[in-house]
Design a protein around this motif. Structure first.
Motif, PDB file in Angstrom:
ATOM      1  N   GLY A 111       0.794  -1.222   0.000  1.00 44.43           N
ATOM      2  CA  GLY A 111       0.000   0.000   0.000  1.00 44.43           C
ATOM      3  C   GLY A 111       0.828   1.275   0.000  1.00 44.43           C
ATOM      4  N   ILE A 112       2.150   1.136  -0.021  1.00 40.31           N
ATOM      5  CA  ILE A 112       3.040   2.307   0.001  1.00 40.31           C
ATOM      6  C   ILE A 112       3.785   2.427  -1.330  1.00 40.31           C
ATOM      7  CG2 ILE A 112       4.992   3.418   1.145  1.00 40.31           C
ATOM      8  CD1 ILE A 112       4.189   1.889   3.686  1.00 40.31           C
ATOM      9  N   TYR A 113       4.464   1.359  -1.699  1.00 42.56           N
ATOM     10  CA  TYR A 113       5.259   1.364  -2.922  1.00 42.56           C
ATOM     11  C   TYR A 113       4.544   0.562  -4.008  1.00 42.56           C
ATOM     12  CZ  TYR A 113       8.965   3.068   0.123  1.00 42.56           C
ATOM     13  OH  TYR A 113       9.708   3.810   1.011  1.00 42.56           O
ATOM     14  N   ARG A 122      10.974  -2.028  -7.314  1.00 41.77           N
ATOM     15  CA  ARG A 122      12.000  -1.003  -7.573  1.00 41.77           C
ATOM     16  C   ARG A 122      11.790   0.207  -6.667  1.00 41.77           C
ATOM     17  NH1 ARG A 122      12.914   3.084 -12.104  1.00 41.77           N
ATOM     18  NH2 ARG A 122      15.180   3.309 -12.192  1.00 41.77           N
ATOM     19  N   ALA A 123      10.554   0.663  -6.554  1.00 40.16           N
ATOM     20  CA  ALA A 123      10.278   1.795  -5.676  1.00 40.16           C
ATOM     21  C   ALA A 123      10.586   1.435  -4.223  1.00 40.16           C
ATOM     22  CB  ALA A 123       8.820   2.220  -5.818  1.00 40.16           C
ATOM     23  N   THR A 160      20.392  11.173  -7.080  1.00 43.74           N
ATOM     24  CA  THR A 160      19.502  12.332  -7.003  1.00 43.74           C
ATOM     25  C   THR A 160      18.772  12.639  -8.305  1.00 43.74           C
ATOM     26  OG1 THR A 160      21.339  13.833  -7.551  1.00 43.74           O
ATOM     27  CG2 THR A 160      20.913  13.417  -5.216  1.00 43.74           C
ATOM     28  N   ALA A 161      19.046  11.894  -9.372  1.00 43.27           N
ATOM     29  CA  ALA A 161      18.522  12.258 -10.691  1.00 43.27           C
ATOM     30  C   ALA A 161      17.066  11.858 -10.900  1.00 43.27           C
ATOM     31  CB  ALA A 161      19.388  11.640 -11.788  1.00 43.27           C
ATOM     32  N   LEU A 162      16.636  10.767 -10.270  1.00 44.37           N
ATOM     33  CA  LEU A 162      15.307  10.238 -10.568  1.00 44.37           C
ATOM     34  C   LEU A 162      14.202  10.971  -9.813  1.00 44.37           C
ATOM     35  CD1 LEU A 162      15.913   6.386 -10.718  1.00 44.37           C
ATOM     36  CD2 LEU A 162      15.911   8.057 -12.578  1.00 44.37           C
ATOM     37  N   ARG A 163      13.062  11.071 -10.459  1.00 41.16           N
ATOM     38  CA  ARG A 163      11.888  11.710  -9.873  1.00 41.16           C
ATOM     39  C   ARG A 163      10.860  10.648  -9.486  1.00 41.16           C
ATOM     40  NH1 ARG A 163      11.319  16.573 -14.421  1.00 41.16           N
ATOM     41  NH2 ARG A 163      13.350  17.517 -13.994  1.00 41.16           N
ATOM     42  N   TYR A 164       9.829  11.075  -8.797  1.00 38.72           N
ATOM     43  CA  TYR A 164       8.796  10.123  -8.393  1.00 38.72           C
ATOM     44  C   TYR A 164       7.421  10.629  -8.783  1.00 38.72           C
ATOM     45  CZ  TYR A 164       7.672  13.238  -4.497  1.00 38.72           C
ATOM     46  OH  TYR A 164       7.301  14.323  -3.745  1.00 38.72           O
ATOM     47  N   LEU A 165       6.475   9.716  -8.796  1.00 44.36           N
ATOM     48  CA  LEU A 165       5.073  10.041  -9.039  1.00 44.36           C
ATOM     49  C   LEU A 165       4.237   9.052  -8.247  1.00 44.36           C
ATOM     50  CD1 LEU A 165       4.036   8.493 -12.438  1.00 44.36           C
ATOM     51  CD2 LEU A 165       6.430   8.538 -11.751  1.00 44.36           C
ATOM     52  N   PHE A 166       2.917   9.193  -8.337  1.00 45.78           N
ATOM     53  CA  PHE A 166       2.033   8.270  -7.636  1.00 45.78           C
ATOM     54  C   PHE A 166       1.125   7.590  -8.647  1.00 45.78           C
ATOM     55  CE2 PHE A 166       3.278  11.127  -4.248  1.00 45.78           C
ATOM     56  CZ  PHE A 166       3.483  10.261  -3.195  1.00 45.78           C
ATOM     57  N   LYS A 167       0.899   6.305  -8.431  1.00 42.89           N
ATOM     58  CA  LYS A 167       0.006   5.531  -9.285  1.00 42.89           C
ATOM     59  C   LYS A 167      -0.925   4.735  -8.381  1.00 42.89           C
ATOM     60  CE  LYS A 167       0.019   2.477 -13.324  1.00 42.89           C
ATOM     61  NZ  LYS A 167       0.876   1.781 -14.312  1.00 42.89           N
ATOM     62  N   GLY A 168      -2.210   5.032  -8.491  1.00 37.13           N
ATOM     63  CA  GLY A 168      -3.168   4.371  -7.610  1.00 37.13           C
ATOM     64  C   GLY A 168      -2.904   4.660  -6.152  1.00 37.13           C
ATOM     65  N   GLY A 169      -2.365   5.845  -5.865  1.00 31.59           N
ATOM     66  CA  GLY A 169      -2.078   6.217  -4.488  1.00 31.59           C
ATOM     67  C   GLY A 169      -0.796   5.641  -3.936  1.00 31.59           C
ATOM     68  N   GLU A 170      -0.044   4.889  -4.763  1.00 31.24           N
ATOM     69  CA  GLU A 170       1.205   4.294  -4.315  1.00 31.24           C
ATOM     70  C   GLU A 170       2.388   4.951  -5.019  1.00 31.24           C
ATOM     71  OE1 GLU A 170      -0.271  -0.221  -3.294  1.00 31.24           O
ATOM     72  OE2 GLU A 170       0.228   0.274  -5.369  1.00 31.24           O
ATOM     73  N   LEU A 171       3.498   4.990  -4.320  1.00 28.71           N
ATOM     74  CA  LEU A 171       4.667   5.705  -4.817  1.00 28.71           C
ATOM     75  C   LEU A 171       5.372   4.890  -5.894  1.00 28.71           C
ATOM     76  CD1 LEU A 171       6.976   7.788  -2.590  1.00 28.71           C
ATOM     77  CD2 LEU A 171       7.942   6.467  -4.447  1.00 28.71           C
TER      78      LEU A 171
END
Length: 529
Positions: free
Chosen positions: A433-435, A439-440, A466-477
């Motif tokens: 429910g978090i990742y 990989r995340a 430090t190069a990679l960014r994040y987003l959320f999919k279905g409320g998970e990181l």
């Protein structure tokens, strides 16, 4: 007085006009500048025969030309009751910038400009472009940015071509091309010189580099381009002098690599170089702006200049500041093997014990057998056997894992089997429910580990982390995919992925079966029972 003496007098007058040391930059008064320019222009018009010689002088002295006749526009001056159109008075670092650009052009080599915000760089680039357009026959100056509206939008002061048209229009008529008509000679994305055939051309987005060959090409806000490597490839065929100009926009992209690679000459425009700014100005920016904006546009901090960086730069910098003596390497040794798939990706073997990153080995151009053999030899150099060898088994990494299993078989400890070689499929879906996926998860675990860890002070490692960014999919990181990162020009973060593998899964343990039972099960499978 002959023409030569008159030109000499005008040049002396121009030197007196350069108020670098005595000009009050924080409370500017342009009356003296206007008075001196009016006097110079009156003298020039009284002796028009010297104009040709004066132009010859300006042809080799762009700083003098811009200082003597250039104008700029700053709408913010209206806030303090001043005219918004004022003489372009250059401070010393701006002089040096002009020399830097002209040297790159004459030397037929590329350059990079790393700048803080509000240093007048856009107006400087425009001024240089107009100087070349006026005094150097047949030159073609290219100007590109990520959006067309930043290059040319009629009536919009933020666009570069608006600035160029204004700069030309505000010159004395003696220095404009004969018959100059901005409606006729300055159409959309083009400024043509009817006297000498020179032109300034504009391009935007993916069209950059697809036009004519150019004498010099200015890439505005180059760190923010989409598909920057494709643009670089296109421009490499059309210009010998490309100037990347930008504030930082994160680590790992082509602008970052150029700025830190040492192969391209770099010019740094820091806010401390601007006599209009002081510590009080900086403190106010810090109070009113988002920290990411301050890092990106004022401090020129690459690693801290992305708002949605998965791992913040301050965590990585703190980990690099801790020496191995500050953190005890407690626990078993873990090895992560990220196997290169294709292209310029690299294979990386990481050794970690507890909170200490012991070593990373970077390989390129090796096949599966060579990678496995090198990993075996590197592991053998340590006195202890590894607690776990985690291998990225998506793609060709599965072959490396199979070979490593033959050399590092499972071990039985206290009636349980400990699996030494662990297969890692980073795409496996998580259910916490978090990742979103493994990989995340493993990058998240690595991020927490870094808060108390010690890692080498390696620029490439810092960039990867430090190069990679994040987003959320279905409320998970969800961590930015490698393909999405590559579209931004960020290479595969091989060092970061290799370290993250050591956090993918705990040491695998399964109950050990009695020897007879185990042999019977093998026999049953073999005989087809």
């Amino acid at each position: 007085m002959n023409a030569a003496q008159k030109i000499n007098d005008l040049q002396k007058q121009a030197v007196a006009l350069k108020p670098i040391e005595k000009f009050d930059w924080r409370s500017p008064n342009y009356d003296l500048i206007y008075a001196e320019r009016s006097k110079m222009l009156a003298n020039l018009r009284a002796s028009p025969e010297i104009l040709a010689k004066l132009k010859e002088f300006y042809k080799e002295n762009p700083v003098d030309f811009i200082t003597d006749w250039g104008m700029t526009v700053d709408p913010r001056l209206a806030e303090i009751g001043m005219p918004t159109t004022v003489p372009f008075v250059l401070f010393r670092r701006q002089d040096e910038f002009i020399d830097f650009i002209v040297d790159r052009w004459k030397g037929r080599e590329d350059g990079l400009v790393e700048k803080s915000r509000d240093m007048g760089v856009s107006w400087l680039c425009v001024s240089i472009a107009v100087w070349m357009w006026l005094f150097h026959t047949g030159t073609i100056i290219g100007v590109g940015s990520r959006k067309e509206e930043y290059v040319d939008k009629i009536g919009d002061p933020k666009s570069l071509f608006w600035k160029a048209r204004q700069f030309i229009t505000m010159l004395p008529v003696e220095f404009r091309p004969k018959g100059w008509d901005d409606q006729k000679h300055a159409p959309h994305m083009r400024i043509l010189n009817p006297d000498n055939g020179s032109s300034i051309i504009g391009e935007a987005g993916d069209n950059i580099g697809r036009g004519n060959r150019t004498s010099i090409y200015f890439k505005d806000e180059a760190a923010f381009f989409e598909r920057p490597e494709a643009i670089d490839a296109a421009l490499s065929q059309t210009s010998n002098c490309k100037i990347d100009v930008s504030t930082p926009n994160g680590a790992g992209n082509p602008f970052y690599r150029k700025a830190h690679g040492g192969k391209i000459k770099k010019f740094v425009f820091d806010w401390h170089d601007d006599p209009r700014k002081d510590q009080a100005w900086y403190d106010k920016q810090c109070e009113t702006l988002d920290p990411v904006v301050v890092a990106q546009e004022i401090d020129r901090n690459y690693e801290s200049s992305v708002v949605n960086a998965f791992i913040p730069a301050d965590i990585v910098l703190a980990a690099q500041a801790r020496g191995p003596a500050d953190v005890k390497p407690i626990g078993g040794m873990r090895v992560g093997i990220d196997v290169a798939r294709f292209g310029d990706d690299k294979t990386v073997i990481t050794f970690r014990r507890g909170r200490v990153l012991l070593r990373q080995i970077v390989l390129q151009g090796m096949d599966v057998a060579q990678v496995a053999g090198r990993a075996k030899n590197e592991i053998a150099a340590y006195a202890e056997k590894p607690e776990q060898i985690a291998v990225d088994t998506i793609g060709i990494g599965a072959g490396v894992a199979d070979m490593m299993r033959a050399w590092f078989p499972d071990v039985v400890e206290r009636g349980k089997v400990r699996q030494i070689v662990a297969d890692v499929n980073a795409a496996i879906r998580q259910s916490d429910g978090i990742y979103y996926n493994l990989r995340a998860f493993m990058w998240g675990e690595m991020r927490e580990w870094l808060k108390g860890a010690s890692i080498p002070n390696d620029q490439d490692l810092k960039s990867d982390l430090t190069a990679l960014r994040y987003l959320f999919k279905g409320g998970e990181l969800l961590l930015e995919s490698k393909d999405d990162a590559k579209r931004r020009g960020v290479h595969s973060p091989d060092r970061g992925d290799s370290l993250a593998l050591t956090f993918a899964i705990p040491t695998l343990v399964r109950p050990a079966m009695p020897k007879i039972q185990y042999q019977n099960e093998i026999l049953s499978e073999t005989m087809g029972y």
